[in-house]
Write an enzyme that holds these catalytic residues in place. Sequence first.
Site, short mmCIF file in Angstrom:
data_model
loop_
_atom_site.label_atom_id
_atom_site.label_comp_id
_atom_site.label_asym_id
_atom_site.label_seq_id
_atom_site.Cartn_x
_atom_site.Cartn_y
_atom_site.Cartn_z
N ARG A 15 -11.91 -42.97 -21.41
CA ARG A 15 -11.39 -42.96 -20.04
C ARG A 15 -11.94 -44.16 -19.27
O ARG A 15 -12.92 -44.77 -19.68
CB ARG A 15 -11.81 -41.66 -19.32
N LYS A 74 -18.06 -41.27 -16.51
CA LYS A 74 -19.19 -40.43 -16.91
C LYS A 74 -20.49 -40.90 -16.26
O LYS A 74 -20.60 -42.06 -15.83
CB LYS A 74 -19.35 -40.47 -18.45
N TYR A 93 -18.68 -39.05 -12.09
CA TYR A 93 -19.24 -37.74 -12.42
C TYR A 93 -20.73 -37.93 -12.68
O TYR A 93 -21.12 -38.89 -13.34
CB TYR A 93 -18.61 -37.17 -13.70
N HIS A 95 -23.31 -34.74 -12.65
CA HIS A 95 -23.90 -33.52 -13.24
C HIS A 95 -25.43 -33.61 -13.27
O HIS A 95 -26.07 -33.36 -14.28
CB HIS A 95 -23.35 -33.28 -14.65
N GLU A 117 -17.92 -34.35 -8.96
CA GLU A 117 -17.82 -32.89 -9.16
C GLU A 117 -18.35 -32.08 -7.98
O GLU A 117 -18.15 -30.87 -7.95
CB GLU A 117 -18.51 -32.47 -10.46
N ASP A 268 -21.57 -29.28 -19.64
CA ASP A 268 -21.96 -30.42 -18.79
C ASP A 268 -22.88 -29.97 -17.65
O ASP A 268 -23.53 -30.80 -17.00
CB ASP A 268 -20.73 -31.16 -18.24
N1 NAD Z 1 -17.05 -29.94 -21.05
C1 NAD Z 1 -16.16 -30.61 -20.34
O1 NAD Z 1 -15.62 -31.61 -20.79
C2 NAD Z 1 -15.78 -30.14 -18.97
C3 NAD Z 1 -14.64 -30.63 -18.32
C4 NAD Z 1 -14.29 -30.11 -17.06
C5 NAD Z 1 -15.09 -29.13 -16.47
N2 NAD Z 1 -16.21 -28.70 -17.13
C6 NAD Z 1 -17.08 -27.67 -16.61
O2 NAD Z 1 -16.44 -26.40 -16.69
C7 NAD Z 1 -17.08 -25.51 -15.78
C8 NAD Z 1 -16.05 -24.72 -14.99
O3 NAD Z 1 -15.36 -25.62 -14.12
P1 NAD Z 1 -14.20 -25.12 -13.14
O4 NAD Z 1 -13.58 -26.33 -12.56
O5 NAD Z 1 -13.36 -24.11 -13.81
O6 NAD Z 1 -15.03 -24.41 -11.99
P2 NAD Z 1 -14.44 -23.37 -10.90
O7 NAD Z 1 -15.37 -23.43 -9.75
O8 NAD Z 1 -13.00 -23.59 -10.68
O9 NAD Z 1 -14.59 -21.98 -11.65
C9 NAD Z 1 -15.83 -21.44 -12.01
C10 NAD Z 1 -15.70 -19.95 -11.98
O10 NAD Z 1 -16.90 -19.41 -12.52
C11 NAD Z 1 -17.09 -18.17 -11.85
N3 NAD Z 1 -18.43 -17.66 -12.10
C12 NAD Z 1 -19.61 -18.02 -11.55
N4 NAD Z 1 -20.60 -17.27 -12.07
C13 NAD Z 1 -20.03 -16.43 -12.97
C14 NAD Z 1 -20.53 -15.42 -13.84
N5 NAD Z 1 -21.81 -15.08 -13.86
N6 NAD Z 1 -19.63 -14.76 -14.62
C15 NAD Z 1 -18.32 -15.08 -14.61
N7 NAD Z 1 -17.78 -16.00 -13.79
C16 NAD Z 1 -18.64 -16.67 -12.99
C17 NAD Z 1 -16.79 -18.52 -10.39
O11 NAD Z 1 -16.57 -17.35 -9.62
C18 NAD Z 1 -15.55 -19.38 -10.57
O12 NAD Z 1 -14.34 -18.62 -10.48
C19 NAD Z 1 -17.99 -26.41 -14.92
O13 NAD Z 1 -19.32 -26.35 -15.41
C20 NAD Z 1 -17.44 -27.78 -15.14
O14 NAD Z 1 -18.39 -28.81 -14.91
C21 NAD Z 1 -16.56 -29.19 -18.35
#
Ligand code: NAD
Length: 369
Positions: A15, A74, A93, A95, A117, A268
């Site tokens: 990216r 990143k 980003y 983190h 983020e 992340d």
């Molecule tokens: N690995 C990757 O490449 C990548 C890419 C994009 C996002 N992410 C990560 O994915 C994760 C989720 O992102 P998102 O945009 O969906 O966030 P979001 O805020 O839209 O959703 C997160 C959800 O988690 C819920 N939550 C919090 N604590 C909880 C628990 N104990 N049990 C169940 N649900 C719970 C919240 O209520 C919320 O609905 C983040 O950590 C983000 O950084 C990772």
Amino acid sequence: MIIGCPKEIKVQEYRVGLTPANVQSYVEAGHTVYIEHNAGTEIGFTDDAYQAAGAILTDKSTLFARSEMIIKVKEPIECEYNYFRENQILYTYLHLAADKSLTNMLLERKVQSIAYETIRTPSGLPCLAPMSAIAGRLATLEAAKFIQKTFGGTGVLLSGTAGTPKAKVVILGAGVVGLNAAQIAMGIGADVTILDINTARLAYIDQIFGMQIKTLTSSRGNILSLLPDADVIIGAVLIPGAKAPHLLRKTDLKLMKKGAVLVDVAIDQGGCFETSKATTHNDPIYELDGVIHYCVANMPGCVARTSTLGLTDSTLEFGLKIAALGVKDACLSDPALLQGLNTYNGKCTFKGVSDAFDLEYTEPQLALK
Ligand SMILES: NC(=O)c1ccc[n+]([C@@H]2O[C@H](COP(=O)([O-])OP(=O)(O)OC[C@H]3O[C@@H](n4cnc5c(N)ncnc54)[C@H](O)[C@@H]3O)[C@@H](O)[C@H]2O)c1
């Protein structure tokens, strides 16, 4: 403002922080843009296209030395730390709550950092959402692949076929990642259960999926009850700016089927399974206690063109504001950007990060004075 967009150097990260169309927007607004040679070549954004849009092509050292604002995708990795200097703006980003050495570097070098983020509008996280949508969709597709016997999985087809059972997919977190993972899992024909602590969000999911997927309140008891039958568990929780909570402990793996797949999208932010450790696209999975773990921290990187277009559409407006006003006035005039400020003048201005490392926290408005 003088802006620089370096080539990303994380493994399999193609990216890029600015497209040629973005460059044109910055240049038309009166800014100067440096792009590192071949920053976007791998995904079809050629050096010629950047030049035609008004960018100056250069090498990494010159770019960092000349630019007032660095726009990346990143978080910087250690071999990039030495390029940063006092008061340079970093827009990417970050983190930070999962990265102590980067946090220390940004504080010591007094970098003005804005994390995509943590920029927050009343309707959510505009610069995280496009990547989360992609990561959520990929999470189900990757699980569908790694559950195959060839990779050590249970050997089930997520959809099943007429006369055979559907695989059971459990999604922890019903935010953007969770909803998108559910869309693909349901589209494929799997048996989907999604959990969240936010009951309003579960009600929304129940409505939009026409009651065709199961929703459950996220509690330790409910999660444990699903483990023995789950073929796939997707971790998609987020507490913004903070380390992810561990919803599965190491001892819980014993309750699961051999060859079941865990996809920890929240890696992340440190990961939401105790046994998760970050992996890369080159070596995406490992097996522990018979359970396959997929923990790639930059999942959208493998669909880099779609991801770049989605990401830069969302970061452009805020980036133009920072370029026009500088970090201080841009943040003071925009509450969404103010929440994106993570470090400023050697101070940690994001609570989740200061809590993670026992650092002194300074309100962003105070730090900017
Ligand atoms: N690995 C990757 O490449 C990548 C890419 C994009 C996002 N992410 C990560 O994915 C994760 C989720 O992102 P998102 O945009 O969906 O966030 P979001 O805020 O839209 O959703 C997160 C959800 O988690 C819920 N939550 C919090 N604590 C909880 C628990 N104990 N049990 C169940 N649900 C719970 C919240 O209520 C919320 O609905 C983040 O950590 C983000 O950084 C990772």
